[in-house]
Scaffold this motif. Structure first.
Motif, short mmCIF file in Angstrom:
data_model
loop_
_atom_site.label_atom_id
_atom_site.label_comp_id
_atom_site.label_asym_id
_atom_site.label_seq_id
_atom_site.Cartn_x
_atom_site.Cartn_y
_atom_site.Cartn_z
N GLN A 81 0.84 -1.20 0.00
CA GLN A 81 0.00 0.00 0.00
C GLN A 81 0.88 1.25 0.00
O GLN A 81 0.61 2.20 -0.73
CB GLN A 81 -0.91 -0.01 1.23
N ARG A 96 -7.24 1.39 -3.59
CA ARG A 96 -8.41 0.88 -2.83
C ARG A 96 -8.30 -0.64 -2.62
O ARG A 96 -8.64 -1.15 -1.56
CB ARG A 96 -9.70 1.25 -3.53
N MET A 99 -5.76 -1.13 0.09
CA MET A 99 -6.37 -0.80 1.38
C MET A 99 -7.27 -1.93 1.87
O MET A 99 -7.29 -2.25 3.06
CB MET A 99 -7.17 0.50 1.28
#
Length: 136
Positions: A81, A96, A99
């Motif tokens: 990330q 995303r 995450m």
């Protein structure tokens, strides 16, 4: 700078600050986990009896490799990330997804630790009761 550009920059700055805080926290916990007093045990100290704390430490010792593996997976997901956050422009779809992987790994680690806490609660011997009667 356009309004959408400023908004994007603000979101990116907030994301970077959030990531930095998360990385620091996880790094600190991982460091404390591997050296010195156990952060998890210290957190238990304020909430659970010494018997439960002892049982939890025993369960953690028996399952140390599982917990370390879950921590390593979480660290790897956070590293991925972080690498995506450094790319410009930021690939929102990939970020995303990264995450979501971090959330999944975090939830997995928490689930493991909660399972171990439940085992500790089942295995903890209750404190010996003082059966002496007091007379007034």
């Amino acid at each position: 700078m356009t309004r959408s550009g400023m908004l994007r920059t603000a979101v990116f700055v907030l994301l970077a600050m959030s990531l930095a805080g998360n990385f620091f926290t996880i790094g600190y916990l991982a460091h404390r986990w591997q050296s010195g007093p156990n952060v998890l045990s210290m957190a238990l100290a304020a909430r659970y009896s010494p018997e439960v704390q002892r049982a939890f430490r025993e369960v953690l010792r028996e399952n140390r490799s599982t917990v370390r593996a879950a921590l390593a997976e979480l660290r790897t997901a956070r590293d991925a990330q972080e690498a995506l956050a450094r790319q410009h422009p930021v690939d929102e779809v990939a970020m995303r997804a990264a995450m979501a992987r971090v959330r999944t790994k975090t939830a997995g680690l928490q689930s493991i630790l909660q399972d171990y806490l439940m085992m500790a609660l089942r295995n903890a011997e209750p404190p010996a009761k003082d059966d002496r009667k007091t007379t007034g």
